[in-house]
Design an enzyme around this catalytic site. Structure first.
Site, PDB file in Angstrom:
ATOM      1  N   GLU A  98       7.131  -6.374  -4.353  1.00 33.21           N
ATOM      2  CA  GLU A  98       6.570  -5.825  -3.680  1.00 33.21           C
ATOM      3  C   GLU A  98       5.544  -6.588  -4.318  1.00 33.21           C
ATOM      4  O   GLU A  98       5.242  -7.742  -4.106  1.00 33.21           O
ATOM      5  CB  GLU A  98       5.924  -4.321  -4.947  1.00 33.21           C
ATOM      6  CG  GLU A  98       5.280  -3.535  -4.961  1.00 33.21           C
ATOM      7  CD  GLU A  98       5.115  -3.023  -4.059  1.00 33.21           C
ATOM      8  OE1 GLU A  98       6.073  -3.275  -2.680  1.00 33.21           O
ATOM      9  OE2 GLU A  98       5.202  -1.476  -4.318  1.00 33.21           O
ATOM     10  N   ASP A  99       5.275  -6.091  -2.263  1.00 34.47           N
ATOM     11  CA  ASP A  99       3.202  -6.730  -2.532  1.00 34.47           C
ATOM     12  C   ASP A  99       2.274  -6.683  -2.775  1.00 34.47           C
ATOM     13  O   ASP A  99       1.882  -7.465  -3.619  1.00 34.47           O
ATOM     14  CB  ASP A  99       3.486  -6.435  -0.709  1.00 34.47           C
ATOM     15  CG  ASP A  99       2.724  -4.555  -0.935  1.00 34.47           C
ATOM     16  OD1 ASP A  99       3.024  -3.677  -1.821  1.00 34.47           O
ATOM     17  OD2 ASP A  99       3.035  -3.914   0.078  1.00 34.47           O
ATOM     18  N   ASP A 102      -0.957  -1.760  -8.013  1.00 34.46           N
ATOM     19  CA  ASP A 102      -2.335  -0.958  -8.097  1.00 34.46           C
ATOM     20  C   ASP A 102      -2.512  -0.059  -9.342  1.00 34.46           C
ATOM     21  O   ASP A 102      -2.326  -0.017 -10.650  1.00 34.46           O
ATOM     22  CB  ASP A 102      -2.980  -0.503  -6.985  1.00 34.46           C
ATOM     23  CG  ASP A 102      -3.917   0.265  -6.267  1.00 34.46           C
ATOM     24  OD1 ASP A 102      -4.868  -0.507  -7.620  1.00 34.46           O
ATOM     25  OD2 ASP A 102      -3.872   0.960  -5.568  1.00 34.46           O
ATOM     26  N   PHE A 151      -9.934  -3.759  -1.792  1.00 35.72           N
ATOM     27  CA  PHE A 151      -9.034  -4.028  -1.019  1.00 35.72           C
ATOM     28  C   PHE A 151      -7.881  -4.472   0.571  1.00 35.72           C
ATOM     29  O   PHE A 151      -9.293  -5.441   1.047  1.00 35.72           O
ATOM     30  CB  PHE A 151      -8.965  -2.312   0.056  1.00 35.72           C
ATOM     31  CG  PHE A 151      -7.529  -1.429   0.513  1.00 35.72           C
ATOM     32  CD1 PHE A 151      -6.768  -0.589  -0.815  1.00 35.72           C
ATOM     33  CD2 PHE A 151      -7.756  -2.247   1.690  1.00 35.72           C
ATOM     34  CE1 PHE A 151      -5.883  -0.401   0.078  1.00 35.72           C
ATOM     35  CE2 PHE A 151      -5.373  -1.167   2.449  1.00 35.72           C
ATOM     36  CZ  PHE A 151      -5.136  -0.690   1.409  1.00 35.72           C
ATOM     37  N   ARG A 164      -1.331  -5.779   9.459  1.00 32.81           N
ATOM     38  CA  ARG A 164      -0.106  -6.694   8.275  1.00 32.81           C
ATOM     39  C   ARG A 164      -0.082  -8.147   8.922  1.00 32.81           C
ATOM     40  O   ARG A 164       0.926  -8.779   8.584  1.00 32.81           O
ATOM     41  CB  ARG A 164       1.487  -5.456   8.624  1.00 32.81           C
ATOM     42  CG  ARG A 164       1.088  -3.971   8.068  1.00 32.81           C
ATOM     43  CD  ARG A 164       2.872  -3.479   7.947  1.00 32.81           C
ATOM     44  NE  ARG A 164       2.529  -2.122   7.919  1.00 32.81           N
ATOM     45  CZ  ARG A 164       2.914  -1.520   6.506  1.00 32.81           C
ATOM     46  NH1 ARG A 164       2.179  -2.413   5.439  1.00 32.81           N
ATOM     47  NH2 ARG A 164       2.585  -0.886   6.427  1.00 32.81           N
TER      48      ARG A 164
HETATM   49  P1  IMP Z   1       0.670   1.771  -6.883  1.00 28.59           P
HETATM   50  O1  IMP Z   1       1.546   2.656  -7.245  1.00 28.59           O
HETATM   51  O2  IMP Z   1      -0.926   2.658  -6.919  1.00 28.59           O
HETATM   52  O3  IMP Z   1       0.461   0.962  -7.875  1.00 28.59           O
HETATM   53  O4  IMP Z   1       0.404   1.493  -5.042  1.00 28.59           O
HETATM   54  C1  IMP Z   1       1.181   0.032  -4.271  1.00 28.59           C
HETATM   55  C2  IMP Z   1       1.128   0.431  -3.141  1.00 28.59           C
HETATM   56  O5  IMP Z   1      -0.212   1.180  -2.498  1.00 28.59           O
HETATM   57  C3  IMP Z   1       1.545  -0.426  -2.653  1.00 28.59           C
HETATM   58  O6  IMP Z   1       2.536  -0.835  -2.598  1.00 28.59           O
HETATM   59  C4  IMP Z   1       0.580  -0.857  -1.274  1.00 28.59           C
HETATM   60  O7  IMP Z   1       1.352  -0.216  -0.151  1.00 28.59           O
HETATM   61  C5  IMP Z   1      -0.608   0.358  -1.647  1.00 28.59           C
HETATM   62  N1  IMP Z   1      -1.865  -0.880  -2.053  1.00 28.59           N
HETATM   63  C6  IMP Z   1      -2.232  -1.216  -2.959  1.00 28.59           C
HETATM   64  N2  IMP Z   1      -3.126  -1.946  -3.105  1.00 28.59           N
HETATM   65  C7  IMP Z   1      -3.469  -2.303  -1.845  1.00 28.59           C
HETATM   66  C8  IMP Z   1      -4.510  -2.972  -1.365  1.00 28.59           C
HETATM   67  O8  IMP Z   1      -5.593  -3.674  -1.985  1.00 28.59           O
HETATM   68  N3  IMP Z   1      -4.111  -3.069  -0.239  1.00 28.59           N
HETATM   69  C9  IMP Z   1      -2.880  -2.674   0.687  1.00 28.59           C
HETATM   70  N4  IMP Z   1      -2.071  -1.880   0.727  1.00 28.59           N
HETATM   71  C10 IMP Z   1      -2.599  -2.218  -1.278  1.00 28.59           C
HETATM   72 MG    MG Z   2       0.955   0.442   2.387  1.00 28.86          MG
END
Ligand code: IMP
Ligand code: MG
Length: 177
Positions: A98-99, A102, A151, A164
């Site tokens: 995963e990238d 959050d 962010f 990206r």
């Molecule tokens: P989560 O479900 O809140 O953990 O979010 C995960 C997804 O939210 C990641 O795979 C990203 O696509 C997006 N995301 C969360 N924080 C960021 C950020 O700082 N920049 C870009 N995408 C983010």
């Molecule tokens: Mg995204």
């Protein structure tokens, strides 16, 4: 309006950390194939670099589409599989790539979903982790960088599908005109 001029992590530092992560993964996964499950779209650059840094030939690369964000900067809390795997992972060693983690909503959902398919092992590698924002716990084994609550864009991560392609990770600032 937004600008992404502040570099959080330069490209060379990302590359070095990705190689270190690959070495850790290589050491932990014994024989047999590693099934990488990469989450589209944000992890596409990370997975390309990570996979090439793994030296064994038996690395399978699969993709899943998950949406929880739309084009907003905050999570909708809704997770949807937009593209499922087309392989059976039962009995396999699976590594979710995963990238960024959050809130943890996406990965806690995905982990539960993939566990039901009875892999031999299931671990997570994420390039970035924002632990301050966690609302659902995630058991993550490999973390590239722990970052503050900002962010970030670049190296696969987007804001509304932009940025990206940048090689560095940058902080997205809002600027008033
Ligand atoms: P989560 O479900 O809140 O953990 O979010 C995960 C997804 O939210 C990641 O795979 C990203 O696509 C997006 N995301 C969360 N924080 C960021 C950020 O700082 N920049 C870009 N995408 C983010
Ligand atoms: Mg995204």
């Amino acid at each position: 309006m937004f600008k992404a001029e502040r570099i959080l992590i330069p490209a060379e530092q990302i590359q070095q950390r990705v190689r270190e992560m690959a070495n850790e993964i290589e050491a932990d996964f014994q024989d047999g194939p590693i099934y990488i499950v990469s989450i589209l779209k944000g992890a596409f650059i990370f997975v390309a670099d990570l996979a090439r840094a793994l030296k064994r030939p038996c690395v399978r690369i699969e993709f899943m589409g998950i949406s929880s964000y739309g084009s907003q900067k905050t999570s909708s809390g809704q997770v949807k599989v937009t593209r499922d795997l087309d392989v059976n992972i039962e009995g396999q060693n699976v590594l979710i790539v995963e990238d960024i983690i959050d809130s943890g909503v996406t990965l806690s959902y995905l982990t539960r979903l993939l566990e039901q398919r009875k892999p031999k092992s299931l671990e997570i590698a994420t390039l970035l982790d924002k632990p301050e924002r966690r609302i659902q716990p995630v058991r993550v084994k490999y973390v590239g960088f722990t970052i503050p609550d900002e962010f970030v864009v670049g190296y696969g991560l987007d804001y509304a599908e932009d940025y990206r392609n940048l090689s560095d990770l940058r902080i997205l600032d809002s600027v008033s005109m």
